[in-house]
Design an enzyme around this catalytic site. Structure first.
Site, mmCIF file in Angstrom:
data_model
loop_
_atom_site.group_PDB
_atom_site.id
_atom_site.type_symbol
_atom_site.label_atom_id
_atom_site.label_comp_id
_atom_site.label_asym_id
_atom_site.label_seq_id
_atom_site.Cartn_x
_atom_site.Cartn_y
_atom_site.Cartn_z
ATOM 1 C CE LYS A 24 48.641 -10.917 4.469
ATOM 2 N NZ LYS A 24 47.441 -10.556 3.618
ATOM 3 C CD GLN A 68 44.195 -11.848 3.709
ATOM 4 O OE1 GLN A 68 45.114 -11.030 4.143
ATOM 5 N NE2 GLN A 68 44.741 -12.900 3.071
ATOM 6 C CG ASP A 94 46.425 -5.515 0.252
ATOM 7 O OD1 ASP A 94 47.365 -6.383 0.235
ATOM 8 O OD2 ASP A 94 45.685 -5.976 0.690
#
Ligand code: GUN
Length: 278
Positions: A24, A68, A94
């Protein structure tokens, strides 16, 4: 006047998360974003994680925040919920904040979970018709299964969601024109789950270290079996390799849904930056 900024929070040292986060960060930098990693020890508390998120919430150079998953078990069972709830909804790249989930339900979300929106891009760009067709989603997680089902529904598919308590998943899946496998079990989806010609989307990323499983998945002379012999492990999806012969279209692992997830993260970061500078 400035690049979009992405703040990534990684707590602990989960090996898979390390790889995802590295990818990422590299992709964000390559695309011209500013991407910063904020690390926490595996022993960090939820309060530590909340403090990092609060700092990023208030930082004007940060447009997108990603924590994460999974968080370390020691943080407690409700840690993820608490941390995701704390991310500012307009920086929630997200799409995990309840405000963004609610907007997704009502088909008016700006920030949608990356993996399911990547799958939608994949289907659209391959010209796969969804309207009026039957899609079966296997898995009901907040990260993939649930948002996936909503996006397919919004694209006018008839959607069935299967999960661990569904009595005969294979029989359900065999009815589907499009099957999305998001269960997290290597080679779970065998040809018995697939109607000939169906589109199969493999969301799983599983590292197999068990020789007998690797050999059961990949026959004698298969290049992936050689890979296992060299490295002691092989990455496989939730879809059994034999499905290739039955499916009309099938996404590979690695190299299918994974890169799309990252592309959609960058997309969401740009959307968040534009939304905040407007
Ligand atoms: N862990 C596995 N997939 C994801 C994702 O899309 N976002 C975050 N934050 N964590 C993950």
């Amino acid at each position: 006047g400035r690049p979009p900024g992405l703040g990534i929070v990684l707590a602990g040292a989960d090996p898979a998360s390390e790889i995802y986060v590295r990818n990422k960060l590299a992709s964000a930098s390559a695309a011209g974003c500013r991407a910063d990693l904020h690390r926490l020890d595996a022993s960090a508390s939820v309060a530590d994680a909340l403090a990092v998120v609060a700092r990023l919430n208030d930082d004007d150079a940060v447009d997108g925040i990603l924590v994460q998953s999974p968080l370390p078990k020691a943080m407690g069972h409700d840690a993820e919920q608490r941390v995701f709830d704390t991310v500012r909804p307009d920086k929630d790249v997200d799409g995990f904040h309840p405000e963004n989930v609610g907007k997704l339900v009502q088909k008016r979300a700006a920030l949608v979970a990356c993996t399911p929106s990547g799958v939608m891009q994949l289907l659209a760009r391959e010209g796969i018709t969804l309207a009026g067709r039957h899609a079966v989603v296997i898995g009901r997680s907040d990260i993939v299964g649930k948002p996936m089902a909503l996006l397919l529904l919004h694209a006018d598919a008839t959607v069935t969601v299967c999960h661990s308590r569904t009595p005969d998943v294979a029989a359900m899946a065999r009815e589907a024109d499009i099957v999305v496998a998001a269960v997290g079990r290597a080679g779970y989806l065998t040809p018995a789950f697939v109607k000939p010609g169906a589109t199969v989307i493999d969301v799983g990323i599983n590292r197999v270290t068990d020789r007998s499983l690797a050999e059961a998945l990949f026959g004698e002379g298969h290049p992936r079996r050689r890979q296992f012999a060299e490295k002691g492990s092989v990455v496989v999806g939730d879809v059994h390799p034999d499905v290739d012969a039955v499916a009309g279209a099938l996404t590979p692992v690695p190299g299918g849904v994974g890169p799309l997830t990252i592309a959609m993260l960058l997309h969401n970061t740009v959307v968040a930056a534009e939304q905040r500078t407007r």
